[in-house]
Design a protein around this motif. Structure first.
Motif, mmCIF file in Angstrom:
data_model
loop_
_atom_site.group_PDB
_atom_site.id
_atom_site.type_symbol
_atom_site.label_atom_id
_atom_site.label_comp_id
_atom_site.label_asym_id
_atom_site.label_seq_id
_atom_site.Cartn_x
_atom_site.Cartn_y
_atom_site.Cartn_z
ATOM 1 N N MET A 185 31.368 -30.302 101.997
ATOM 2 C CA MET A 185 31.969 -29.731 103.198
ATOM 3 C C MET A 185 32.922 -30.740 103.831
ATOM 4 N N TYR A 186 32.520 -31.991 103.860
ATOM 5 C CA TYR A 186 33.378 -33.030 104.428
ATOM 6 C C TYR A 186 34.667 -33.168 103.611
ATOM 7 N N ARG A 187 34.554 -33.072 102.306
ATOM 8 C CA ARG A 187 35.734 -33.163 101.439
ATOM 9 C C ARG A 187 36.711 -32.025 101.716
ATOM 10 N N ILE A 188 36.186 -30.833 101.916
ATOM 11 C CA ILE A 188 37.014 -29.635 102.021
ATOM 12 C C ILE A 188 37.745 -29.540 103.352
ATOM 13 N N VAL A 189 37.093 -29.922 104.447
ATOM 14 C CA VAL A 189 37.660 -29.698 105.774
ATOM 15 C C VAL A 189 38.718 -30.756 106.103
ATOM 16 N N LYS A 190 39.724 -30.355 106.855
ATOM 17 C CA LYS A 190 40.806 -31.260 107.240
ATOM 18 C C LYS A 190 40.332 -32.266 108.292
ATOM 19 N N PRO A 191 40.971 -33.438 108.357
ATOM 20 C CA PRO A 191 40.703 -34.350 109.477
ATOM 21 C C PRO A 191 40.972 -33.620 110.796
ATOM 22 N N GLY A 192 40.037 -33.728 111.710
ATOM 23 C CA GLY A 192 40.148 -33.007 112.967
ATOM 24 C C GLY A 192 39.525 -31.620 112.919
ATOM 25 N N GLY A 193 39.130 -31.192 111.719
ATOM 26 C CA GLY A 193 38.492 -29.891 111.554
ATOM 27 C C GLY A 193 37.003 -29.950 111.838
ATOM 28 N N ILE A 194 36.327 -28.814 111.636
ATOM 29 C CA ILE A 194 34.907 -28.743 111.974
ATOM 30 C C ILE A 194 34.090 -28.140 110.831
ATOM 31 N N ALA A 195 32.830 -28.530 110.790
ATOM 32 C CA ALA A 195 31.833 -27.890 109.932
ATOM 33 C C ALA A 195 30.826 -27.202 110.844
ATOM 34 N N VAL A 196 30.473 -25.976 110.500
ATOM 35 C CA VAL A 196 29.542 -25.190 111.313
ATOM 36 C C VAL A 196 28.398 -24.732 110.422
ATOM 37 N N VAL A 197 27.194 -25.196 110.713
ATOM 38 C CA VAL A 197 26.021 -24.860 109.903
ATOM 39 C C VAL A 197 24.978 -24.182 110.774
ATOM 40 N N SER A 198 24.500 -23.037 110.322
ATOM 41 C CA SER A 198 23.368 -22.393 110.993
ATOM 42 C C SER A 198 22.242 -22.251 109.986
ATOM 43 N N ASP A 199 21.040 -22.637 110.403
ATOM 44 C CA ASP A 199 19.905 -22.580 109.485
ATOM 45 C C ASP A 199 18.605 -22.671 110.266
ATOM 46 N N TYR A 200 17.508 -22.407 109.562
ATOM 47 C CA TYR A 200 16.191 -22.455 110.186
ATOM 48 C C TYR A 200 15.767 -23.884 110.498
ATOM 49 N N VAL A 201 15.094 -24.063 111.609
ATOM 50 C CA VAL A 201 14.344 -25.297 111.823
ATOM 51 C C VAL A 201 13.101 -25.210 110.944
ATOM 52 N N GLU A 202 12.439 -26.320 110.758
ATOM 53 C CA GLU A 202 11.259 -26.355 109.892
ATOM 54 C C GLU A 202 10.241 -25.303 110.326
ATOM 55 N N HIS A 203 9.698 -24.578 109.360
ATOM 56 C CA HIS A 203 8.713 -23.535 109.660
ATOM 57 C C HIS A 203 7.638 -23.520 108.566
ATOM 58 N N SER A 204 6.629 -22.687 108.739
ATOM 59 C CA SER A 204 5.526 -22.627 107.773
ATOM 60 C C SER A 204 5.352 -21.234 107.178
ATOM 61 N N ASP A 205 6.390 -20.421 107.259
ATOM 62 C CA ASP A 205 6.317 -19.040 106.783
ATOM 63 C C ASP A 205 6.612 -18.971 105.282
ATOM 64 N N ARG A 206 5.574 -19.101 104.471
ATOM 65 C CA ARG A 206 5.754 -19.103 103.017
ATOM 66 C C ARG A 206 6.182 -17.733 102.493
ATOM 67 N N GLU A 207 5.770 -16.690 103.176
ATOM 68 C CA GLU A 207 6.188 -15.350 102.772
ATOM 69 C C GLU A 207 7.705 -15.225 102.865
ATOM 70 N N LEU A 208 8.275 -15.766 103.932
ATOM 71 C CA LEU A 208 9.725 -15.774 104.097
ATOM 72 C C LEU A 208 10.380 -16.562 102.970
ATOM 73 N N LYS A 209 9.827 -17.716 102.663
ATOM 74 C CA LYS A 209 10.380 -18.568 101.601
ATOM 75 C C LYS A 209 10.431 -17.829 100.273
ATOM 76 N N GLU A 210 9.339 -17.177 99.921
ATOM 77 C CA GLU A 210 9.279 -16.487 98.635
ATOM 78 C C GLU A 210 10.172 -15.251 98.621
ATOM 79 N N LYS A 211 10.142 -14.491 99.690
ATOM 80 C CA LYS A 211 10.906 -13.248 99.736
ATOM 81 C C LYS A 211 12.398 -13.493 99.686
ATOM 82 N N MET A 212 12.866 -14.563 100.322
ATOM 83 C CA MET A 212 14.297 -14.832 100.418
ATOM 84 C C MET A 212 14.782 -15.857 99.407
#
Length: 261
Positions: free
Chosen positions: A190-217
């Motif tokens: 991501m750092y390689r791809i984005v221009k100087p002065g550009g931004i990276a935007v990441v959305s993701d889960y915080v640590e959790h214990s839902d193994r059903e979610l892990k397996e299903k997705m």
């Protein structure tokens, strides 16, 4: 180097290649290795023996498995993802006012275009990247139905995107890094791809214990520690890192991290 047990970085150094190239090798060849927890370890002797033997032609199934999974669920992905985080992430990104009409944005692991289609009216162009051809087919179908004409699709491995360095103004990765074996490699890409002065935007889960979610997705990681994620971004060269939070339908926290190059 005289160590017998090597880390990923040390193994790449032994072979005289970048970590990114070495990971690509792991996916395409049968390289002797063991995964200890979340970390890969390699025997120096075994690597040298493997290299000298000329053994090849075998292919790691991890990427193939992921591609098959997302190809299969592509037609119902919108319904599936809505049951987890609905419109919350997309709405939050729009609310944050971080995009503008002059921007070229890359959406890594775009799926059916949840983010790409959502921000298309706010930017000049979106390059939507995914390993799944079926997901991209769904994206194009939905974009056409909505009259969206500024989304370009690219089917490729997201950790080795065939674009020039510093080629986009922003790069997004929504609910994507938890599918990656080595998120740090993806962050460096991501750092390689984005221009100087550009931004990276990441959305993701915080640590959790839902193994059903892990397996299903078909997840590799059960969320991330926000502080550890921030360290990975800083190590890649990003700065000015800010984080906001939203919740999914089951009250699992989702962070949105914005980093500047």
């Amino acid at each position: 180097m005289d160590k017998e047990i090597l880390t990923m970085e040390e193994a790449a150094e032994l072979f005289g290649v970048s970590v990114k190239t070495f990971i690509k090798l792991l996916k395409e060849e049968k390289v002797p290795a063991r995964k200890i927890g979340r970390e890969w370890r390699f025997s120096r002797k075994a690597l040298i023996d493997w290299l000298s033997s000329g053994d090849s032609q075998s292919y790691s199934l991890s990427e193939v498995d992921a591609k098959d999974f997302f190809d299969e669920v592509a037609p119902k992905w919108e319904e599936l993802s809505r049951s987890y985080y609905g419109e919350s992430i997309k709405n939050k990104l729009i609310e944050m006012n971080i995009f503008n009409k002059d921007m070229i944005v890359m959406d890594l692991g775009c799926g059916d275009g949840y983010i790409a289609r959502g921000i298309s009216k706010l930017v000049k162009k979106v390059i939507a990247v995914d390993i799944s051809g079926e997901m991209l087919k769904e994206l194009r179908k939905k974009a056409e139905k909505s009259g969206i004409t500024n989304v370009e699709t690219l089917q490729t491995q997201a950790e080795d995107v065939p674009v020039e360095d510093s080629s986009v103004d922003a790069v997004c990765a929504n609910m994507f890094l938890h599918h990656m074996e080595d998120p740090e490699v993806q962050i460096r890409e991501m750092y390689r791809i984005v221009k100087p002065g550009g931004i990276a935007v990441v959305s993701d889960y915080v640590e959790h214990s839902d193994r059903e979610l892990k397996e299903k997705m078909h997840d590799v990681w059960m969320g991330f520690n926000k502080n550890e994620m921030k360290k990975w971004f800083m190590a890649a060269g990003f700065k000015g890192i800010k984080t906001q939070m939203v919740q999914d339908a089951r009250n699992i926290g989702i962070f949105i991290m914005i980093a500047n190059k």
